[in-house]
Every structure is written in structure tokens, then in C-alpha cells.
Enzyme design. Structure first.
Site, short mmCIF file in Angstrom:
data_model
loop_
_atom_site.label_atom_id
_atom_site.label_comp_id
_atom_site.label_asym_id
_atom_site.label_seq_id
_atom_site.Cartn_x
_atom_site.Cartn_y
_atom_site.Cartn_z
N HIS A 44 -31.33 12.24 -3.88
CA HIS A 44 -31.35 11.33 -2.74
C HIS A 44 -30.39 11.83 -1.67
CE1 HIS A 44 -32.72 7.32 -1.40
NE2 HIS A 44 -31.66 7.39 -0.62
N ASP A 99 -32.10 -4.57 -1.75
CA ASP A 99 -31.85 -3.43 -0.87
C ASP A 99 -32.95 -3.30 0.16
OD1 ASP A 99 -30.63 -0.98 0.10
OD2 ASP A 99 -32.41 -0.03 -0.75
N ARG A 157 -30.02 -3.98 8.11
CA ARG A 157 -28.93 -3.09 8.57
C ARG A 157 -29.40 -2.18 9.69
NH1 ARG A 157 -27.94 0.11 3.67
NH2 ARG A 157 -26.49 1.27 4.93
N SER A 167 -26.72 0.70 -1.48
CA SER A 167 -28.15 0.85 -1.19
C SER A 167 -28.74 2.01 -1.99
CB SER A 167 -28.31 1.09 0.31
OG SER A 167 -29.57 1.60 0.62
N LYS A 202 -31.05 1.73 -5.79
CA LYS A 202 -32.42 2.28 -5.92
C LYS A 202 -32.46 3.31 -7.04
CE LYS A 202 -33.07 3.54 -1.53
NZ LYS A 202 -32.43 2.76 -0.49
N1 URA Z 1 -30.27 5.97 2.43
C1 URA Z 1 -30.40 4.80 1.74
O1 URA Z 1 -31.23 4.68 0.86
N2 URA Z 1 -29.59 3.79 2.06
C2 URA Z 1 -28.66 3.90 3.02
O2 URA Z 1 -27.94 2.95 3.24
C3 URA Z 1 -28.53 5.10 3.71
C4 URA Z 1 -29.36 6.13 3.40
#
Ligand code: URA
Length: 433
Positions: free
Chosen positions: A82, A161, A168, A183, A187
Site C-alpha cells: 500500500h 474508513d 477527509r 485508514s 484496510k
Molecule cells: N491512503 C489511504 O488508504 N488512506 C489515507 O489516508 C491516505 C492514503
């Protein structure tokens, strides 16, 4: 408990308790707490921060807001990757297939564009028919069969999220260490991978502008992951200029496919291989980073990685003709050059401004309801250290309008051209384990 008291406590700089964090996440997910109160709390967190313990509690509450995926029916060590978000960051489309090409299962759950950065899901949807709204069962089946699947945050994975992410995006509360850590890690934890490799961006186009802040974010996430039983490492990489040359949706898919077909876009190829090498070492397929890198590079050059990409696109309903013939991907009506005002070397490119220029063209969202235009975007013609003659194009804008003033102005603002040749920026700063 009253939401107004939770907001006030955080506004005054106090740490929230587990009960208060759970009350907020639970109430917001169910729709009992309205957007305006959630926005106020987000802004309070933005200014006051959260302790490591609060961040861990927030992450866990977001995981618990929905289901988690049990990937135990997938054979092998599942890895996930990620990025904290950048401009032109199409690394997942390169790394995922590279890792899958050596048989390591990649189960990836991704988000949409956020602020000035693009999102994996939006980009994939530029391939006609590509479906990210797959069920948990399809996700597992695809990873099992094809070693790579990407799911949007549909179904019921970390729904808190999903709601907070889009809130956000439009309340200027993205670039906060606890909110990003919560966040991303919620995930990652909900989607069940055994190991996680994080690409933490640093620089003008990243949410974290300094190496110090990026390192703090990286350490926070690595700690959350490891504490919750996932092998987690973070690579801190440069976002002082966009990655590669293409920014947008369809044109980022195009560039990723080109790299998988062997094109040498140095920063993209190297960063993708670096992340892939760490992923496969964590999966214990290779003993050392060097061995992994060499083997994975071979799979890019012999076409196996591209084949894995093609299979993945096909498995999720995407039209593979668009991948074989990249000219079939969506394209905007006009190509507009933005020329250099003077001759010299490109000294800096403010990546966030380039991201905003792309957003004005329609590649990203300014409000939650905005629709993405897959065909618009930006092709950089010059990067840091390149020489440019006055009048030569710095970028080409792919636009549906003939005169996209706002984007042209942003590009002019983003580029600085000077007489002296700057040093090449560092691509990878640190690996945090
Ligand atoms: N990627 C994400 O999944 N969440 C964030 O807050 C920033 C980047």
C-alpha cells in the site's frame, strides 16, 4: 455519551479513551453521527494529533466496523502493498503482477483518489469492464487462481474508513499521521494479508512533506502491523516530483503496462522491483533482497509479469484488448502543450500542483459527488535535471477543454527552471522494519 463532548475533548488536546473512539467510529458508520460532527472531530485530530495508543485504538475500531476477510483458504503466504499516496503513483499495477508472477498471492484492497493524489480503483476502472466491486468469495477465488486480485472498499470491509476517507478528502483533513495510519492499516488488517509492505511517500507531492514526518508515519504503521501479527515493513520513497511521466487514470494504466512490457522508466521500474523484492522476501520465496530483485527483474524482461497483469485484468472483467493495444484506452479530446518560459534545467516540480492540475482537468474529485474523467491527464515531457529550451513543452495536458486555464496556471507554478543543473533526487530514502 455525546459527540459534542468527544469533539471538545480532542479540540482541547486530550487523549480519547477506547470507549470514545469506539462511540465515534460506530456512530459515524451507522449514520447516527452526522458528517458535520465527524468533520469537526477530524479537524481536531488534525490539529491535536493522537497518541500511538489512540491511533492503534482508532485502527482497531475501523477494522471492527465491518467484516474481515479470512484468507486462510488461500495457499501460501499472502502479501499486500500500500502506498500512502502520491502523484503519478501507478506502482501497484507494476508491483502486483511482478509478485504474482513468482506465485506469491497478492490480495489487495484499494481506495479511490484522495486530494491531489489518484486512486488505484479509479485508475483500474479506466479499463472498460474492469470490476472492483467483487464479493469476498470472488476476491478469495481470484487470488487463489490468478495470484492477484484488487477489491474496492465495497462490501463491508472497514466501512468506517470508506466513509471517513471521502469526508477527509473534502474537509482538508487528509494529511494527518494518525488518520492516514488508521485508514491504511485498517484496510490492510481487514483484508487479511500475512505481510504488508508500505510505500511511504515523502516530499512536495506526498501528504507528508518532510522525511521526518514520513518516518514518523512509517514507524507508526509498522508498529501497528507488527503488533497485530502481520509482518510489516515500510519503504520511504521520493515524491518531490511525480513518479514516471504520466498522471491521470487511463494514462497511468498505459505507463504501468509499458513498464511491464519492458519499457525502462527508471524510477518506476526500480521502485516497483524494490517493493516487489521486499514482498517476496517477506513471503519467504527468496532468502535475500538481492536474489529476489534479480529474479523479479528477469520476470519483467521475459514477459511473465505482463502476462500476470493481463490475466488479472481479464479475471476482473476488464477488456484486455485495451492492455494489448494501449491506444484503445480512453483519451481526452485535446492535447495542449505547456511551454517553458525560459531555457535551463528543471530544478523542481511541485508534485502536488501537478496533481491539482490533473484534478482540474477532471482526473480527480473536488467534491465527494464528482465523476472522474478517465481520459484526461498530464504527460510530463521534462523531469528534474532535464534541460529545456524556452518554448519547448514541459508537459502535455490531455483535456476535454481547449483552454484549461486553471491547469495551465498550476503547471506553470509547479515547474522551476534554473541555470544550474540540480542533483538527481534520491528515489529511496529508508527501509523501516
Ligand atoms: N491512503 C489511504 O488508504 N488512506 C489515507 O489516508 C491516505 C492514503
Amino acid at each position: 455519551m455525546r459527540m459534542v463532548d468527544v469533539i471538545e475533548k480532542k479540540r482541547n488536546g486530550q487523549a480519547l479513551s477506547k470507549e470514545e473512539i469506539n462511540f465515534f467510529i460506530d456512530g459515524y458508520t451507522k449514520g447516527d453521527i452526522p458528517d458535520y460532527q465527524a468533520s469537526a472531530l477530524l479537524m481536531a485530530v488534525y490539529f491535536q494529533g493522537m497518541t500511538a495508543e489512540e491511533t492503534a485504538l482508532l485502527t482497531q475500531a475501523m477494522v471492527d466496523s465491518g467484516e474481515t476477510i479470512d484468507l486462510s483458504s488461500i495457499k501460501g503466504h499472502k502479501v499486500d502493498k500500500h502506498s500512502t499516496g502520491g502523484v503519478g503513483d501507478k506502482i501497484s499495477f507494476i508491483t502486483g503482477p511482478i509478485v504474482a508472477s513468482v506465485g506469491v498471492p497478492v490480495a489487495k484492497m484499494s481506495g479511490r483518489g484522495l486530494g491531489h493524489t489518484g486512486g488505484t480503483i479509479d485508475k483500474l476502472e479506466s479499463v472498460e469492464g474492469f470490476n472492483v466491486e467483487i464479493t469476498k468469495e470472488e476476491f478469495i477465488e481470484n487470488v487463489n487462481k490468478y495470484k492477484l486480485a484488487v477489491a474496492g472498499q465495497t462490501g463491508n470491509l472497514a466501512p468506517a474508513d470508506k466513509k471517513l476517507y471521502s469526508l477527509r478528502d473534502v474537509t482538508a483533513t487528509v494529511d494527518s499521521i494518525p488518520l492516514i495510519a488508521g485508514s491504511i492499516m485498517s484496510k490492510k488488517l481487514a483484508s487479511g494479508a500475512d505481510s504488508i509492505v508500505l510505500d511511504v511517500k515523502t516530499g512536495s507531492g506526498a501528504f507528508m512533506k518532510t522525511l521526518e514526518e514520513s518516518e514518523a508515519l512509517a514507524r507508526e504503521m509498522v508498529q501497528i502491523g507488527n503488533n497485530l501479527g502481520r509482518k510489516t515493513i515500510a519503504v520511504i520513497s521520493d515524491m518531490n516530483q511525480p513518479l514516471g511521466y504520466e498522471i491521470g487514470n487511463a494514462n497511468e494504466i498505459k505507463e504501468a503496462a509499458e513498464v511491464l512490457k519492458g519499457k525502462r522508466v527508471d524510477d518506476l521500474r526500480h521502485l516497483a522491483l524494490e517493493l516487489a523484492a521486499h514482498m517476496t522476501v517477506l513471503a519467504e520465496v527468496f532468502d535475500t533482497y538481492e536474489e529476489a530483485y534479480a529474479k523479479l527483474e528477469e520476470n519483467v524482461d521475459n514477459g511473465k509479469a505482463f502476462e500476470a497483469f493481463r490475466t488479472f485484468i481479464h479475471a476482473q472483467g476488464g477488456n484486455t484488448e485495451m492492455i494489448d493495444d494501449l491506444s484503445l484506452l480512453p483519451k481526452a479530446a485535446f492535447d495542449i502543450e505547456v511551454p517553458a518560459a525560459n531555457s535551463g534545467y528543471v530544478n523542481s516540480i511541485d508534485a502536488a500542483s501537478v496533481g491539482i492540475a490533473a484534478m482540474h482537468l477532471g482526473a480527480g474529485r473536488a467534491t465527494k459527488e464528482d465523476q472522474i474523467d478517465f481520459g484526461v491527464g498530464i504527460s510530463l515531457q521534462k523531469k528534474i535535471g532535464d534541460y529545456v529550451e524556452k518554448g519547448e513543452p514541459l508537459v502535455i495536458l490531455h483535456s476535454q477543454e481547449q483552454n484549461p486555464q486553471a491547469s495551465i496556471a498550476k503547471i506553470k507554478e509547479a515547474y522551476s527552471v534554473t541555470e544550474e543543473k540540480p542533483e538527481k533526487p534520491t528515489l529511496i530514502y529508508k527501509v523501516i522494519k
